[in-house]
Design a protein around this motif. Structure first.
Motif, PDB file in Angstrom:
ATOM      1  N   ASP A   1       0.848  -1.190   0.000  1.00 23.78           N
ATOM      2  CA  ASP A   1       0.000   0.000   0.000  1.00 23.78           C
ATOM      3  C   ASP A   1       0.878   1.232   0.000  1.00 23.78           C
TER       4      ASP A   1
ATOM      5  N   TYR B   1      -6.384   3.930  -6.547  1.00 25.15           N
ATOM      6  CA  TYR B   1      -5.279   4.651  -5.915  1.00 25.15           C
ATOM      7  C   TYR B   1      -3.948   3.981  -6.222  1.00 25.15           C
ATOM      8  N   HIS B   2      -3.908   2.648  -6.161  1.00 28.49           N
ATOM      9  CA  HIS B   2      -2.679   1.906  -6.496  1.00 28.49           C
ATOM     10  C   HIS B   2      -2.258   2.189  -7.935  1.00 28.49           C
TER      11      HIS B   2
ATOM     12  N   ARG C   1      -0.944   5.833  -8.262  1.00 34.69           N
ATOM     13  CA  ARG C   1       0.356   5.978  -7.590  1.00 34.69           C
ATOM     14  C   ARG C   1       1.460   5.251  -8.338  1.00 34.69           C
TER      15      ARG C   1
ATOM     16  N   VAL D   1      -4.191   7.869   4.761  1.00 29.62           N
ATOM     17  CA  VAL D   1      -4.684   7.703   3.391  1.00 29.62           C
ATOM     18  C   VAL D   1      -5.654   6.532   3.325  1.00 29.62           C
TER      19      VAL D   1
ATOM     20  N   LEU E   1      -9.481   6.757   2.125  1.00 28.39           N
ATOM     21  CA  LEU E   1      -9.930   5.933   1.004  1.00 28.39           C
ATOM     22  C   LEU E   1     -11.067   5.011   1.427  1.00 28.39           C
TER      23      LEU E   1
END
Length: 90
Positions: free
Chosen positions: A25, A78-79, A82, A31, A35
């Motif tokens: 993560d 999000y992954h 990022r 965060v 999320l």
């Protein structure tokens, strides 16, 4: 369910989503909590809009499943965001 209920549900759903989502993560606990809250709201919206599943109370199984699925979706997005950012700068 009030705003405090959504926050608590989102925090727990975010932690569960983090535990079942593979990979490292990129965010910290703050965060993940944010999320999870966003995911709980998204899961509730998608469940109502796409599946016609109304949200029950805090102890409803459908509410929890929708919140966890929403959190997994938000965490996966999000992954992706990022990881693209790290590849572009790396």
């Amino acid at each position: 369910m009030g705003i405090l209920g959504w926050i608590i549900l989102g925090l727990i759903a975010g932690a569960i989503a983090k535990a079942i989502t593979p990979g490292r993560d990129p965010g910290g606990i703050l965060v993940t909590m944010l999320l999870g809250i966003v995911g709980a709201v998204l899961g509730g919206f998608l469940g109502s809009a796409l599946l016609g599943v109304g949200l029950g109370g805090f102890f409803s199984l459908s509410t929890w499943l929708l919140a966890i699925v929403g959190s997994v979706i938000v965490l996966a997005i999000y992954h992706l965001v990022r990881s693209r950012g790290h590849r572009a700068h790396g």
